[in-house]
Design an enzyme around this catalytic site. Structure first.
Site, PDB file in Angstrom:
ATOM      1  N   ARG A   1       0.607  -1.146  -0.058  1.00 43.47           N
ATOM      2  CA  ARG A   1       0.019  -0.032  -0.003  1.00 43.47           C
ATOM      3  C   ARG A   1       0.772   1.256   0.109  1.00 43.47           C
ATOM      4  O   ARG A   1       1.845   0.999   0.543  1.00 43.47           O
ATOM      5  CB  ARG A   1      -0.809  -0.200   1.190  1.00 43.47           C
ATOM      6  CG  ARG A   1      -2.082  -0.742   1.005  1.00 43.47           C
ATOM      7  CD  ARG A   1      -3.000  -0.718   2.408  1.00 43.47           C
ATOM      8  NE  ARG A   1      -2.300  -1.164   3.657  1.00 43.47           N
ATOM      9  CZ  ARG A   1      -1.625  -0.310   4.471  1.00 43.47           C
ATOM     10  NH1 ARG A   1      -1.704   0.816   4.232  1.00 43.47           N
ATOM     11  NH2 ARG A   1      -1.018  -0.795   5.708  1.00 43.47           N
TER      12      ARG A   1
ATOM     13  N   TYR B   1      -1.569  -3.513  -6.603  1.00 47.27           N
ATOM     14  CA  TYR B   1      -1.192  -3.839  -5.400  1.00 47.27           C
ATOM     15  C   TYR B   1      -2.413  -3.842  -4.261  1.00 47.27           C
ATOM     16  O   TYR B   1      -2.712  -2.957  -3.968  1.00 47.27           O
ATOM     17  CB  TYR B   1       0.238  -3.632  -4.758  1.00 47.27           C
ATOM     18  CG  TYR B   1       0.523  -4.687  -3.542  1.00 47.27           C
ATOM     19  CD1 TYR B   1       1.528  -5.675  -4.345  1.00 47.27           C
ATOM     20  CD2 TYR B   1      -0.026  -4.784  -2.430  1.00 47.27           C
ATOM     21  CE1 TYR B   1       1.769  -6.676  -3.534  1.00 47.27           C
ATOM     22  CE2 TYR B   1       0.504  -5.884  -1.660  1.00 47.27           C
ATOM     23  CZ  TYR B   1       1.437  -6.559  -2.031  1.00 47.27           C
ATOM     24  OH  TYR B   1       1.682  -7.743  -1.474  1.00 47.27           O
TER      25      TYR B   1
ATOM     26  N   LYS C   1      -9.719  -2.108   1.805  1.00 48.85           N
ATOM     27  CA  LYS C   1      -9.310  -1.120   2.550  1.00 48.85           C
ATOM     28  C   LYS C   1     -10.241   0.116   2.198  1.00 48.85           C
ATOM     29  O   LYS C   1     -10.954   1.125   3.012  1.00 48.85           O
ATOM     30  CB  LYS C   1      -7.823  -0.762   2.498  1.00 48.85           C
ATOM     31  CG  LYS C   1      -7.024  -1.958   3.283  1.00 48.85           C
ATOM     32  CD  LYS C   1      -7.576  -2.169   4.659  1.00 48.85           C
ATOM     33  CE  LYS C   1      -6.766  -3.357   5.459  1.00 48.85           C
ATOM     34  NZ  LYS C   1      -5.837  -4.320   4.922  1.00 48.85           N
TER      35      LYS C   1
ATOM     36  N   HIS D   1     -10.484  -2.295  11.482  1.00 48.62           N
ATOM     37  CA  HIS D   1      -9.294  -3.150  10.900  1.00 48.62           C
ATOM     38  C   HIS D   1      -9.065  -4.122  11.909  1.00 48.62           C
ATOM     39  O   HIS D   1      -8.135  -4.239  13.076  1.00 48.62           O
ATOM     40  CB  HIS D   1      -8.183  -2.249  10.728  1.00 48.62           C
ATOM     41  CG  HIS D   1      -6.833  -2.937  10.239  1.00 48.62           C
ATOM     42  ND1 HIS D   1      -5.571  -2.455  10.496  1.00 48.62           N
ATOM     43  CD2 HIS D   1      -6.966  -3.845   9.296  1.00 48.62           C
ATOM     44  CE1 HIS D   1      -4.871  -3.191   9.703  1.00 48.62           C
ATOM     45  NE2 HIS D   1      -5.654  -3.761   8.754  1.00 48.62           N
TER      46      HIS D   1
ATOM     47  N   SER E   1      -1.358  -3.335  10.416  1.00 51.26           N
ATOM     48  CA  SER E   1      -0.878  -4.295   9.166  1.00 51.26           C
ATOM     49  C   SER E   1       0.181  -5.129   9.441  1.00 51.26           C
ATOM     50  O   SER E   1       1.422  -4.722   9.960  1.00 51.26           O
ATOM     51  CB  SER E   1      -0.449  -3.668   7.992  1.00 51.26           C
ATOM     52  OG  SER E   1      -1.764  -2.828   7.609  1.00 51.26           O
TER      53      SER E   1
ATOM     54  N   CYS F   1       0.849  -7.453  12.011  1.00 50.33           N
ATOM     55  CA  CYS F   1       1.210  -7.382  13.277  1.00 50.33           C
ATOM     56  C   CYS F   1       0.332  -8.625  13.962  1.00 50.33           C
ATOM     57  O   CYS F   1       0.441  -8.639  15.091  1.00 50.33           O
ATOM     58  CB  CYS F   1       0.845  -6.129  14.056  1.00 50.33           C
ATOM     59  SG  CYS F   1       2.004  -4.728  13.551  1.00 50.33           S
TER      60      CYS F   1
ATOM     61  N   ASP G   1      -9.428  -9.534   9.029  1.00 50.71           N
ATOM     62  CA  ASP G   1      -8.853  -8.274   8.747  1.00 50.71           C
ATOM     63  C   ASP G   1      -9.710  -7.021   9.004  1.00 50.71           C
ATOM     64  O   ASP G   1      -9.278  -6.003   9.403  1.00 50.71           O
ATOM     65  CB  ASP G   1      -8.298  -8.128   7.175  1.00 50.71           C
ATOM     66  CG  ASP G   1      -7.483  -6.957   7.040  1.00 50.71           C
ATOM     67  OD1 ASP G   1      -6.323  -6.657   7.543  1.00 50.71           O
ATOM     68  OD2 ASP G   1      -7.707  -6.576   5.673  1.00 50.71           O
TER      69      ASP G   1
ATOM     70  N   ARG H   1       2.135 -12.172  -0.154  1.00 53.50           N
ATOM     71  CA  ARG H   1       0.684 -12.368   0.362  1.00 53.50           C
ATOM     72  C   ARG H   1       0.041 -13.578  -0.201  1.00 53.50           C
ATOM     73  O   ARG H   1       0.484 -14.048  -1.792  1.00 53.50           O
ATOM     74  CB  ARG H   1      -0.387 -11.390   0.071  1.00 53.50           C
ATOM     75  CG  ARG H   1       0.185  -9.872   0.740  1.00 53.50           C
ATOM     76  CD  ARG H   1      -0.464  -9.648   1.851  1.00 53.50           C
ATOM     77  NE  ARG H   1       0.097  -8.467   2.751  1.00 53.50           N
ATOM     78  CZ  ARG H   1      -0.404  -8.019   3.866  1.00 53.50           C
ATOM     79  NH1 ARG H   1      -1.592  -8.743   4.426  1.00 53.50           N
ATOM     80  NH2 ARG H   1       0.089  -7.201   4.412  1.00 53.50           N
TER      81      ARG H   1
HETATM   82  P1  GTP Z   1      -2.276  -7.593   7.552  1.00 53.47           P
HETATM   83  O1  GTP Z   1      -2.999  -8.391   6.730  1.00 53.47           O
HETATM   84  O2  GTP Z   1      -1.358  -6.601   7.047  1.00 53.47           O
HETATM   85  O3  GTP Z   1      -3.571  -6.399   8.194  1.00 53.47           O
HETATM   86  O4  GTP Z   1      -1.789  -8.029   8.808  1.00 53.47           O
HETATM   87  P2  GTP Z   1      -2.096  -9.235  10.132  1.00 53.47           P
HETATM   88  O5  GTP Z   1      -2.257  -8.200  11.423  1.00 53.47           O
HETATM   89  O6  GTP Z   1      -3.170 -10.003   9.610  1.00 53.47           O
HETATM   90  O7  GTP Z   1      -0.666  -9.749  10.355  1.00 53.47           O
HETATM   91  P3  GTP Z   1      -0.352 -11.273  10.223  1.00 53.47           P
HETATM   92  O8  GTP Z   1      -1.142 -12.451  11.045  1.00 53.47           O
HETATM   93  O9  GTP Z   1      -0.338 -11.694   8.701  1.00 53.47           O
HETATM   94  O10 GTP Z   1       1.163 -11.519  10.851  1.00 53.47           O
HETATM   95  C1  GTP Z   1       1.966 -10.751  10.283  1.00 53.47           C
HETATM   96  C2  GTP Z   1       3.309 -11.206  10.862  1.00 53.47           C
HETATM   97  O11 GTP Z   1       3.639 -11.446  12.253  1.00 53.47           O
HETATM   98  C3  GTP Z   1       3.922 -12.665  10.253  1.00 53.47           C
HETATM   99  O12 GTP Z   1       5.163 -12.741   9.604  1.00 53.47           O
HETATM  100  C4  GTP Z   1       3.624 -13.364  11.370  1.00 53.47           C
HETATM  101  O13 GTP Z   1       4.483 -14.778  11.461  1.00 53.47           O
HETATM  102  C5  GTP Z   1       3.948 -12.746  12.581  1.00 53.47           C
HETATM  103  N1  GTP Z   1       3.366 -13.132  13.883  1.00 53.47           N
HETATM  104  C6  GTP Z   1       2.252 -13.274  13.855  1.00 53.47           C
HETATM  105  N2  GTP Z   1       1.716 -13.628  15.124  1.00 53.47           N
HETATM  106  C7  GTP Z   1       2.842 -13.840  15.974  1.00 53.47           C
HETATM  107  C8  GTP Z   1       3.100 -13.708  17.174  1.00 53.47           C
HETATM  108  O14 GTP Z   1       2.327 -14.345  18.094  1.00 53.47           O
HETATM  109  N3  GTP Z   1       4.547 -13.764  17.632  1.00 53.47           N
HETATM  110  C9  GTP Z   1       5.682 -13.589  16.758  1.00 53.47           C
HETATM  111  N4  GTP Z   1       6.706 -13.393  17.220  1.00 53.47           N
HETATM  112  N5  GTP Z   1       5.387 -13.165  15.389  1.00 53.47           N
HETATM  113  C10 GTP Z   1       3.897 -13.220  15.160  1.00 53.47           C
HETATM  114  C1  SPV Z   2      -2.818  -4.315   5.248  1.00 56.69           C
HETATM  115  O1  SPV Z   2      -1.717  -3.818   4.919  1.00 56.69           O
HETATM  116  O2  SPV Z   2      -3.445  -4.161   6.342  1.00 56.69           O
HETATM  117  C2  SPV Z   2      -3.593  -5.430   4.584  1.00 56.69           C
HETATM  118  C3  SPV Z   2      -3.047  -5.615   3.138  1.00 56.69           C
HETATM  119  O3  SPV Z   2      -4.284  -6.359   5.058  1.00 56.69           O
HETATM  120  S1  SPV Z   2      -3.737  -4.643   1.952  1.00 56.69           S
HETATM  121  O4  SPV Z   2      -4.986  -5.242   1.527  1.00 56.69           O
HETATM  122  O5  SPV Z   2      -2.780  -4.512   0.887  1.00 56.69           O
HETATM  123  O6  SPV Z   2      -4.136  -3.421   2.728  1.00 56.69           O
HETATM  124 MN    MN Z   3      -4.947  -5.495   6.934  1.00 54.55          MN
END
Ligand code: GTP
Ligand code: SPV
Ligand code: MN
Length: 560
Positions: A27, A175, A184, A204, A226, A228, A251, A343
C-alpha cells in the site's frame, strides 16, 4: 502456475504465483487521499508547521482536476472488467454493494476471492445505491508494453476517496489495498464514514470464536496494525488442552449494537489476503491448509517443482527456487526469496476452522476487543482497560514498529491509533468521539484489552513464544469477561495476578517478571510523547474525555 494439490476436488482451480513490478509491492499511504470540500471533515487540525500523520486530504476540485489529467486514455488497449460485489453476505441488511471497473485481470481474480461477486449481486442491487469503484493500472497497453507482466505507474499513483459521493478512484498500482477496492478503500475508509452517519463501526479487526474446555463460547475482535498478527490470531491452534478457536474474519470487522444492547460483528470479506512469510505448519497450520488450492500468491518465491516458498518454510531438497524478483536458482544469503509483504489470497470457505456463523447476517456477539502492536519494550504482554473511555484512550495510544505492509522504511515505532491510521475515512478526533458515543445506557460494553506478543529481551529475542501460545492470554481475557478475580490494579490498567496466566507445558518457562514489568520512566516518557502527539496531530479535535484519561494515567504513574 502452481500445481493443483487436490486433484479429487472436481471444481478446484489451480493456484497461481504473480510477481509484481518491484516498485509496486505494498500500500502507498503517501498517495492515498480522502477528498471532501472541508479539510477538517477528513483530517484533524494539526499544529502550525506540523505535517498531519492521520490521513491525507485533498479538495474534491483539486483531485478531480488531477484525475481528469490522468484517467483519459489510460486504459487504451486493455480489457475492461466490471464487477458487481457485495461486502457482507449477499442480500443481508448490513451488507453493502459496490461496482468496480478495472483494467487488470489480477484484480478481478483477487476480488473474486475477497468479495461475493456476480450477477446475483447485481439482481439484489436492483436500482439501489452502490459504492462506485474505478481502478486502472495507469498505463495504456501499447505494442511496446505488451510484454510487461505487471503494468503500473508509480510516479502517478493516486488512491482517491470521495465519501460524499461514495466513490473510489485508484490509479497506477495493482497491489492489494491499492487496487482491491472492496477491501481497505471501501470496507474501511468509505464504510467508516457510512458508519459515522448511521451509528456503527468499520474497523481493522479480526473476529474469532473461542470455546473453553467446559464448552463455553465467546467471540472477540482484535485490532493490530498491518502485519502485526491478526490473521495469525484469527486462525490459532491453541496449545492449551481443550480450547477451540473458530475464525470469522482476519482483517475487517463491521460492528453495531443490536436492540438488546449487544455488540455484534460481521466480516464483510469472503477471503484472506494474508502475509505469506512466517506462515508455516509450525506457526499457522490452519492458514497452510487454507491456501493449498484456488489461491493467488503475490511476490512469494516459487520452487522448480511448482510449489510456493517463502522465508519460514523448510528449504525443500532437490529443487531450485525462483525468487520474487525472478532470480532463478536463488540461494539463502543477503536477499529474501519472498518479498516481506508477499501475500496469499485464498477463499474463506477453504479455511478448515471457519465459524458456523461466519456468514450469519446477524453477526456474532462480541465480548471483548483487543488492541495491540509490535512494542519491543515497556509494554506488558496483556492489560485490561478500567472502563470504556479508558479503553478508547488505550486504543488511541496504539503504536507499533513499521512493517513491510506499506512504504515506511526501517523498524521505527510509529503511532497507529486503533490500528486504523492508514484507513480513517474521516477526522480521527470525530472518529474517537463516535467511539466514546457508543457507550449508552442499556448497552453491554465489551471489555477492552491491550496485548503485546512482541516484547524482547536484552538480546532482542521475543520474551513470549506467541502464535498458538497466545491462547494462554485469551484464556485470561475470557476469565476477565466473566469478572473472575484474576487481575491486579496497575497504573496502566488491570494486569494478571501472579500465576493467573497458565504457563504449564511450555517447553521454556517465559520470564514473566520481564513480560509484565511496567517501567515507570518509560511510561512517564510515553505520557509526554502522547501529549505531544495529541497536541501536534489533533489540537482542538481531541475529545476531552481522551485527554482526561491521559492526565489520569500520568497522575497514577506519578503516585505509584
Ligand atoms: P495485515 O494482513 O497486513 O493486516 O496483517 P495481520 O495483522 O493479519 O498480520 P499477520 O497475522 O499476517 O502477521 C504478520 C507477521 O507477524 C507474520 O510474519 C507472522 O509470522 C508474525 N506474527 C503473527 N503472530 C505472531 C506472534 O504471536 N508472535 C510473533 N513473534 N510473530 C507473530
Ligand atoms: C494491510 O496492509 O493491512 C493488509 C493488506 O491487510 S492490504 O490489502 O494491501 O491493505
Ligand atoms: Mn490489514
Amino acid at each position: 502456475m502452481l500445481k493443483n494439490k487436490d486433484s479429487n476436488h472436481l471444481l478446484s482451480l489451480l493456484s497461481f504465483t504473480v510477481r509484481t513490478d518491484p516498485r509496486d509491492v505494498a500500500r502507498v499511504e503517501s498517495k492515498t487521499f480522502i477528498c471532501t470540500e472541508e479539510k477538517r471533515e477528513s483530517v484533524p487540525q494539526t499544529k502550525e508547521g506540523i505535517k498531519g500523520k492521520l490521513g491525507q486530504w485533498m479538495s474534491v476540485t483539486e483531485m478531480n482536476e488531477r484525475l481528469a489529467e490522468q484517467f483519459p486514455g489510460c486504459m487504451k488497449g486493455r480489457t475492461m472488467y466490471m464487477m458487481c460485489f457485495s461486502m457482507g453476505p449477499v442480500g443481508s441488511p448490513v451488507s453493502k454493494i459496490g461496482i468496480q471497473v478495472t483494467d487488470f485481470a489480477y484484480v478481478v481474480c483477487c476480488m473474486r476471492i475477497m468479495t461475493r461477486m456476480g450477477s446475483h449481486v447485481l439482481k439484489v442491487l436492483g436500482d439501489g445505491d452502490f459504492v462506485k469503484c474505478l481502478h486502472s493500472v495507469g498505463v495504456p497497453n501499447t505494442e511496446s508494453e505488451l510484454q510487461c507482466a505487471w503494468p503500473c505507474n508509480p510516479e502517478k499513483t493516486v488512491i482517491a476517496h470521495f465519501p460524499h459521493d461514495r466513490e473510489i478512484k485508484s490509479f497506477g498500482s495493482g497491489y492489494g489495498g491499492n487496487s482491491l477496492l472492496g477491501k481497505k478503500c471501501f470496507a474501511l475508509r468509505i464504510a467508516s464514514t457510512i458508519g459515522r452517519d448511521e451509528g456503527w463501526l468499520a474497523e481493522h479487526m479480526l473476529i474469532m470464536g473461542l470455546t473453553s474446555p467446559t464448552g463455553e463460547k465467546r467471540y472477540i475482535t482484535g485490532a493490530f496494525p498491518s502485519a502485526c498478527g491478526k490473521t495469525n490470531l484469527a486462525m490459532i491452534t491453541p496449545t492449551l488442552p481443550g480450547w477451540k478457536v473458530e475464525c470469522v474474519g482476519d482483517d475487517i470487522a463491521w460492528m453495531w449494537f443490536d436492540e438488546e444492547g449487544q455488540l455484534r460483528a460481521i466480516n464483510p470479506e469472503s477471503g484472506f489476503f494474508g502475509v505469506a512469510p512466517g506462515s508455516s505448519y509450525l506457526t499457522n497450520p490452519i492458514a497452510m491448509k487454507t491456501f493449498q488450492k484456488d489461491t493467488v500468491f503475490t511476490n512469494t518465491a516459487e520452487t522448480s517443482d511448482g510449489d510456493f516458498w517463502w522465508e519460514g518454510l523448510d528449504l525443500p531438497e532437490g529443487v531450485s527456487i525462483t525468487s520474487w524478483r525472478g532470480e532463478k536458482d536463488w540461494k539463502p544469503g543477503n536477499s529474501k526469496a519472498a518479498h516481506p509483504n508477499s501475500r496469499f489470497c485464498a477463499p474463506s470457505d477453504h479455511c478448515p476452522i471457519m465459524d458456523k456463523d461466519w456468514e450469519n447476517p446477524k453477526g456474532v456477539p462480541i465480548s471483548a476487543i483487543l488492541f495491540g502492536g509490535r512494542r519491543p519494550e515497556g509494554v506488558p504482554l496483556v492489560y485490561e482497560s478500567f472502563n470504556w473511555n479508558h479503553g478508547v484512550f488505550v486504543a488511541s495510544s496504539l503504536s507499533s514498529e513499521a512493517t513491510a505492509a506499506a512504504e515506511h522504511k526501517g523498524k521505527v515505532v510509529m503511532r497507529d491509533p486503533f490500528a486504523m491510521r492508514p484507513f480513517f475515512g474521516y477526522n480521527f478526533g470525530k472518529y474517537m468521539e463516535h467511539w466514546l458515543n457508543m457507550q449508552k445506557p442499556g448497552r453491554k460494553m465489551p471489555k477492552i484489552f491491550h496485548v503485546n506478543w512482541f516484547r524482547v529481551d536484552e538480546d532482542e529475542k521475543f520474551l513470549w513464544p506467541g502464535f498458538g501460545e497466545n491462547g494462554r492470554v485469551l484464556e485470561w481475557v475470557l476469565k476477565r469477561c466473566k469478572n473472575e478475580d484474576v487481575a491486579d490494579v496497575s497504573p496502566i490498567g488491570y494486569i494478571p495476578k501472579a500465576d493467573a496466566i497458565n504457563v504449564e507445558g511450555l517447553s521454556k518457562p517465559p520470564e514473566m517478571d520481564k513480560l509484565f514489568n511496567i517501567p515507570k520512566d518509560y511510561w512517564l516518557e510515553e505520557c509526554k510523547s502522547l501529549h505531544q502527539f495529541y497536541d501536534e496531530q489533533l489540537g482542538e479535535d481531541l475529545p476531552t474525555a481522551v485527554l482526561d484519561e491521559l492526565n489520569a494515567l500520568e497522575e497514577r504513574l506519578k503516585a505509584a
